[in-house]
Every structure is written in C-alpha cells, then in structure tokens.
Design an enzyme around this catalytic site. Structure first.
Site, PDB file in Angstrom:
ATOM      1  N   LYS A 184     -42.877  63.097  47.497  1.00  0.00           N
ATOM      2  CA  LYS A 184     -43.273  64.412  48.014  1.00  0.00           C
ATOM      3  C   LYS A 184     -43.299  65.426  46.870  1.00  0.00           C
ATOM      4  CE  LYS A 184     -41.260  68.040  49.601  1.00  0.00           C
ATOM      5  NZ  LYS A 184     -42.158  69.124  49.145  1.00  0.00           N
ATOM      6  N   GLU A 258     -31.270  65.402  39.853  1.00  0.00           N
ATOM      7  CA  GLU A 258     -31.437  66.172  38.600  1.00  0.00           C
ATOM      8  C   GLU A 258     -31.604  67.626  39.036  1.00  0.00           C
ATOM      9  OE1 GLU A 258     -32.637  68.344  36.147  1.00  0.00           O
ATOM     10  OE2 GLU A 258     -34.493  67.240  35.760  1.00  0.00           O
ATOM     11  N   CYS A 292     -35.467  73.387  33.903  1.00  0.00           N
ATOM     12  CA  CYS A 292     -34.068  73.193  34.289  1.00  0.00           C
ATOM     13  C   CYS A 292     -33.152  73.188  33.064  1.00  0.00           C
ATOM     14  CB  CYS A 292     -33.911  71.920  35.099  1.00  0.00           C
ATOM     15  SG  CYS A 292     -34.721  70.515  34.343  1.00  0.00           S
ATOM     16  N   GLU A 389     -28.783  80.343  37.570  1.00  0.00           N
ATOM     17  CA  GLU A 389     -30.064  79.912  37.007  1.00  0.00           C
ATOM     18  C   GLU A 389     -31.149  80.890  37.446  1.00  0.00           C
ATOM     19  OE1 GLU A 389     -31.811  76.189  38.545  1.00  0.00           O
ATOM     20  OE2 GLU A 389     -32.149  75.621  36.462  1.00  0.00           O
TER      21      GLU A 389
HETATM   22  P1  NDP Z   1     -36.011  73.290  45.867  1.00  0.00           P
HETATM   23  O1  NDP Z   1     -34.812  72.559  45.412  1.00  0.00           O
HETATM   24  O2  NDP Z   1     -36.019  73.880  47.212  1.00  0.00           O
HETATM   25  O3  NDP Z   1     -37.290  72.338  45.771  1.00  0.00           O
HETATM   26  C1  NDP Z   1     -37.371  71.066  45.135  1.00  0.00           C
HETATM   27  C2  NDP Z   1     -38.098  70.088  46.033  1.00  0.00           C
HETATM   28  O4  NDP Z   1     -37.301  69.768  47.177  1.00  0.00           O
HETATM   29  C3  NDP Z   1     -39.420  70.610  46.603  1.00  0.00           C
HETATM   30  O5  NDP Z   1     -40.327  69.546  46.715  1.00  0.00           O
HETATM   31  C4  NDP Z   1     -38.981  71.110  47.947  1.00  0.00           C
HETATM   32  O6  NDP Z   1     -40.031  71.296  48.843  1.00  0.00           O
HETATM   33  C5  NDP Z   1     -38.024  70.030  48.380  1.00  0.00           C
HETATM   34  N1  NDP Z   1     -37.066  70.396  49.409  1.00  0.00           N
HETATM   35  C6  NDP Z   1     -36.685  71.632  49.828  1.00  0.00           C
HETATM   36  N2  NDP Z   1     -35.746  71.537  50.794  1.00  0.00           N
HETATM   37  C7  NDP Z   1     -35.513  70.225  50.993  1.00  0.00           C
HETATM   38  C8  NDP Z   1     -34.636  69.485  51.837  1.00  0.00           C
HETATM   39  N3  NDP Z   1     -33.799  70.082  52.658  1.00  0.00           N
HETATM   40  N4  NDP Z   1     -34.646  68.143  51.761  1.00  0.00           N
HETATM   41  C9  NDP Z   1     -35.471  67.507  50.898  1.00  0.00           C
HETATM   42  N5  NDP Z   1     -36.327  68.147  50.087  1.00  0.00           N
HETATM   43  C10 NDP Z   1     -36.350  69.494  50.111  1.00  0.00           C
HETATM   44  O7  NDP Z   1     -36.365  74.395  44.809  1.00  0.00           O
HETATM   45  P2  NDP Z   1     -37.260  75.695  45.065  1.00  0.00           P
HETATM   46  O8  NDP Z   1     -38.639  75.359  44.763  1.00  0.00           O
HETATM   47  O9  NDP Z   1     -36.996  76.325  46.383  1.00  0.00           O
HETATM   48  O10 NDP Z   1     -36.669  76.655  43.965  1.00  0.00           O
HETATM   49  C11 NDP Z   1     -35.463  77.361  44.214  1.00  0.00           C
HETATM   50  C12 NDP Z   1     -34.670  77.504  42.953  1.00  0.00           C
HETATM   51  O11 NDP Z   1     -34.246  76.227  42.522  1.00  0.00           O
HETATM   52  C13 NDP Z   1     -35.445  78.045  41.791  1.00  0.00           C
HETATM   53  O12 NDP Z   1     -35.428  79.437  41.786  1.00  0.00           O
HETATM   54  C14 NDP Z   1     -34.704  77.469  40.628  1.00  0.00           C
HETATM   55  O13 NDP Z   1     -33.615  78.269  40.301  1.00  0.00           O
HETATM   56  C15 NDP Z   1     -34.212  76.157  41.135  1.00  0.00           C
HETATM   57  N6  NDP Z   1     -35.031  75.015  40.724  1.00  0.00           N
HETATM   58  C16 NDP Z   1     -34.543  74.222  39.778  1.00  0.00           C
HETATM   59  C17 NDP Z   1     -35.270  73.131  39.342  1.00  0.00           C
HETATM   60  C18 NDP Z   1     -34.732  72.269  38.306  1.00  0.00           C
HETATM   61  O14 NDP Z   1     -35.420  71.349  37.847  1.00  0.00           O
HETATM   62  N7  NDP Z   1     -33.515  72.462  37.896  1.00  0.00           N
HETATM   63  C19 NDP Z   1     -36.600  72.828  39.851  1.00  0.00           C
HETATM   64  C20 NDP Z   1     -37.021  73.723  40.898  1.00  0.00           C
HETATM   65  C21 NDP Z   1     -36.245  74.763  41.293  1.00  0.00           C
HETATM   66  P3  NDP Z   1     -40.754  72.740  48.806  1.00  0.00           P
HETATM   67  O15 NDP Z   1     -41.482  72.817  47.528  1.00  0.00           O
HETATM   68  O16 NDP Z   1     -41.658  72.743  49.915  1.00  0.00           O
HETATM   69  O17 NDP Z   1     -39.656  73.760  48.933  1.00  0.00           O
END
Ligand code: NDP
Length: 478
Positions: A184, A258, A292, A389
């Site tokens: 996904k 991660e 990240c 972050e």
């Molecule tokens: P999320 O952790 O929500 O998103 C990562 C992935 O998980 C997306 O594909 C998301 O879908 C999906 N997801 C969301 N909720 C669930 C769930 N309950 N079960 C399974 N999968 C789920 O990150 P966000 O995009 O909301 O970003 C929020 C914050 O997270 C950012 O501001 C940043 O600080 C941090 N972040 C950190 C990352 C890293 O690599 N360290 C990467 C991305 C974000 P969907 O896109 O539809 O929400």
C-alpha cells in the site's frame, strides 16, 4: 555575495502519460474496487488534480492477499531461485529504461525537485532491484542457515517521502526471498507505485506476485491486520508504527518497523567547514527535509558556532525554492497541506518557546504548498523543535563544548535512526560513532545510501534492518 540568476530549465512532463482513473493492481491486472471508493491525488506544487485513484476496501484487500497467497504457493515459491533472479534483473532494467518518465511522475506527485528524483530516487530504486536480484540464488550463503525459506505473503505499507524508492526497499528483498507482496503506497503519492504495477506486467512477472492496493490509513490497517499476511513491513510515523505493533502483538506475524528520527549532525571545531556546511544543507534540506534520517539537530562546537552560522545562512540564501520540474530547483513543494500545517505549527512552537527563527529570503509560489528553508538558533534540548520530528526544511541549532557533551546531547532523543560527525580526525570519528545510539552514522558526509548497507533504527525509530545481507533476514524463516 552575488547569487547567480538561472533561466528556467523545466523538464518536460510530456514523457509521462497519466490516466484519469486508476483501479487496483490485483492478480496481475488493474481491477475496479468491490468495496472501495475513488479519491484524488494532486500535484503539491500547483494543487492540480493529477488523477483519480481507488481506495481499496477490506474486500479488495482480501482479494489482493488471496492473489498473493495463490501466487506464492503455486508459482513464486516453487520457482527455481535463478528464475526469480531473472525477473528481478528484468524489473531493475525496466526501472532504468523508464527512469526519466518515473522521475517526472515522482516529482509531479510528490513535489520533490527533479534533480533529486532523477539523480537519487531513480538510480537507487534500480540499484535496490539489481542488488537483491543478485541475492535471489545465493540465500543459503547469506549467513542465515543452510536452507532459508520464504515467509509467505508480505503486507507492506510505505510513506510519501520516497514513494518509488521505499517501494523498491520493500519489494526487492521480499521477492528475492520467494515471498509475494501486497503493497500500500501512501495516500498522497500513489502514482509511481501504479506505474510500477505496469512495469511488473511489462517484465512478465507472474500474476499475483506483486499486488498494489492504493488508499489511506484504513486500507493500510486492513492490510496489516489481515489473517493471510505472514509478514508486515512498515515505514512511516512512530505513532502508526506503535499502533501496528499493538495490533500484531500475540499474532504469528513477523514485523519490521522503520519509523521517525531526530538525527544529530555533529560539527567539531576541526571540521572542514565548507564541506560541513554542504553536509548540513544536504542533511536537512534534501527532499524538503521529508527524510526520516534528516540531520534535523545541528550540534555545533561552541567555538565555531558564529562562523558556521554565517556560512550556513549565506549558503541557504543561494538555495532555489520553486517548480520541482525545473532542473535548477533545490527545494520543491511540501507534500501536503497537512504536512505544511505540521511544519508551521512546530515552527511557531519554536518561536513561542524562545528560539530565534531565521528563514532564507525567497519568494514562494502563490499556488501549492511551500515552506522556506529555515533555521532556529538558541535552541535548548527541552524545546519541542529539538525533540519532535518536524519532517520539513527546518533545522534546530544547538551547541556543545566537549566531545562527551556532544554525544550526550546527540543521544538525548527517543529516536535513534541516524547521525553525522564532522571532524578531520579519524580517531574522533570512531570515538564518537561507537558512542552514538543510531543505526547509521555518517562521517564527513550525510544522507548517503547504498543497497549493500543495512539501514534501520534503535529505540523509537523502529526495529529490523533494510538493505544488504541483513535486509534478507526480515523476509526469511530460518
Ligand atoms: P503515517 O505513518 O500515517 O503514514 C505512513 C503509511 O502508513 C501511509 O501509507 C499511511 O497511509 C499508512 N497508515 C496510516 N495509518 C495506518 C494504520 N492505522 N495502519 C496501517 N497503515 C496506516 O505518516 P503520515 O503520512 O501521516 O505523516 C505523519 C508524520 O509522520 C509526518 O509528519 C512525519 O513526521 C512522520 N513520517 C515519518 C516518516 C519516516 O520515514 N520516518 C515517513 C512519513 C511520515 P496514508 O498515506 O493514507 O496516511
């Protein structure tokens, strides 16, 4: 200092054909959802709608997992390893051949500068497939026992910051080890994963080996909690990672996470300053800081603080912010209004808590989501901008006096993904690196990636390693 003016050098988007509507990629074909609904993906630099995409419902996720199971048991698992390798090499080559198209598509959907998608994301995505293609028929020599076996079906959920690259990090090792996948992509960046589905067809990959279900968090939640999934791999926020770990606790499923980071980039007083300044800029402003492992906390030795800050501000003044498809652009658009709001909120908190804010003077486009390259001085360890972050182009600057204090401050975080050390002394690099609680420590460089090198975190940055021989372990029973 004179700043060069550059004429616009836009990359043409004519190379990409974006469909107006996309279904889900299940069992080797694009299908319409049974219980899903459409949503739109936009270009964050212009707010233009790029395509209508499908959010998979639970029944769709179930179909995808069943397709992956059938393919794993009947085709991919029993296939001779040399043949699996051939498919992976084929995918790697097609990613290379279509790299210009994929780079433009990534920049359109994500907002990152074309220079980065073209020179970093795409070469690395291809390199990941080449690397793991090489492993497919050598698994007994990976040091994980004489007869390592695939786990079965992997459910993989990835974020929006490096959409195609994170796909490659997840899919390449899973397939090399004989697993099949349901992936996904993030809600705001589904298009390169859908293009990858087409690459799987082009490569003749057997139906069901790779399935792509687009959607938001609910689709991700349905995937990771599905009974037919044997292994979950997640990259994203610590908050969602924690929820997934709770959902999976007590089940037989294997999990790698991660998660976030708040990396320290430590600059000692003997560091080569011009290089260090480039490294600081690359550490926090690469990919708009949506990284990240970004070097979001600069720890600079007190005696060189003023000089480093002067040079850094000068360098930041030359960064070009704007059209991601312009080959001269250094900093593109923020990926979504939600992320922009988060960056703005934390920056306001930094000011309210007493840190001093400085942003590079630059004109931001009227349309789209933008944030100027920004730094905070006078930051203390208690400030939210030093602890949380931000995931944007915002640097928090702290100082230290002794190497021991640098290490203490660097480790004073719930995260432990990466760190940087700048010094001309090899002995100091080693002394510092062995004391840093971070999965990756860069010395006199930052944000360097290689498929042969394992990547992953300590503490709240998650567990498990991706990349290299170590990355195979997450996908094998042994
Ligand atoms: P999320 O952790 O929500 O998103 C990562 C992935 O998980 C997306 O594909 C998301 O879908 C999906 N997801 C969301 N909720 C669930 C769930 N309950 N079960 C399974 N999968 C789920 O990150 P966000 O995009 O909301 O970003 C929020 C914050 O997270 C950012 O501001 C940043 O600080 C941090 N972040 C950190 C990352 C890293 O690599 N360290 C990467 C991305 C974000 P969907 O896109 O539809 O929400």
């Amino acid at each position: 200092m004179a700043v060069f003016e550059y004429a616009p050098a836009p990359e043409s988007r004519a190379i990409v054909a974006i469909a107006s509507h996309y279904g889900l990629f299940i069992g080797g074909e694009f299908v319409e959802a049974e219980d899903g609904h459409p949503f739109k993906t936009v270009n964050p630099a212009t707010e233009e709608v790029l395509a209508e995409v499908t959010a998979a419902g639970p029944r769709d996720v179930d179909r995808a997992v069943r397709a992956a199971r059938a393919a794993q048991e009947k085709v991919w698992g029993p296939m001779p390893a040399q043949d699996r390798a051939k498919y992976l090499y084929r995918i790697a080559r097609i990613v290379q051949e279509r790299s210009r198209e994929l780079a433009v598509l990534e920049s359109l959907d994500n907002g990152k500068p074309i220079r980065e998608s073209r020179d970093v994301d795409l070469p690395l995505a291809a390199a990941w497939f080449f690397h793991y293609a090489g492993w497919a028929d050598k698994l007994p020599y990976a040091g994980l026992g004489p007869d390592p076996r695939p786990l079965g079906v992997a459910g993989q959920v990835i974020p929006w910051n490096f959409p195609l690259l994170m796909l490659a990090w997840k899919i390449a090792p899973a397939l090399a080890c004989g697993n099949t996948v349901v992936l996904k992509p993030a809600e705001t960046t589904p298009l390169t994963a859908l293009a990858f589905a087409d690459i799987c067809r082009q490569a003749g990959l057997p139906a069901g080996v790779v399935n792509i279900v687009t959607g938001a968090g609910e689709t991700g939640a349905a995937l990771v909690s599905h009974d037919g999934v044997d292994k979950v791999a997640f990259t994203g926020s610590t908050e969602v990672g924690r929820q997934i770990a709770q959902t999976l606790a007590g089940t037989r499923k294997r999990l790698t996470l991660e998660l976030g980071g708040k990396a320290a980039n430590i600059v000692f007083d003997d560091a080569p300053l011009d290089q260090a300044v480039e490294g600081i800029v690359n550490g926090i402003f690469f990919n708009q800081g949506h990284v990240c492992c970004a070097g979001s906390r600069l720890l600079v030795q007190e005696s060189i603080h003023d000089e480093v800050l002067d040079r850094l501000k000068q360098r930041m003044t030359t960064l070009r912010v704007g059209d991601p498809l312009d080959k001269n652009t250094d900093i593109g658009a923020i990926n979504s209004p939600a992320q922009l709001a988060k960056i703005a909120e934390l920056s306001e908190a930094g000011q309210a808590e007493g840190a001093e804010r400085w942003s590079a003077p630059c004109e931001l486009p009227q349309q789209g989501y933008w944030f100027p390259p920004t730094l905070f001085t006078g930051v203390t360890q208690a400030h939210r901008i030093a602890r949380e972050e931000i995931f944007g182009p915002v640097l928090s600057v702290l100082t230290f006096r002794t190497p021991a204090e640098a290490v203490d401050k660097a480790n004073n975080t719930p995260y432990g993904l990466s760190a940087g050390v700048w010094t001309e002394k090899g002995s100091r690099i080693l002394w510092t690196a062995e004391r840093l609680r971070a999965g990756v420590v860069w010395a006199n460089t930052f944000n360097k990636f290689d498929p042969a090198s394992p990547f992953g975190g300590y503490k709240e940055s998650g567990y498990g390693r991706e990349g290299g021989r170590q990355g195979l372990e997450a996908y094998l029973a042994h």
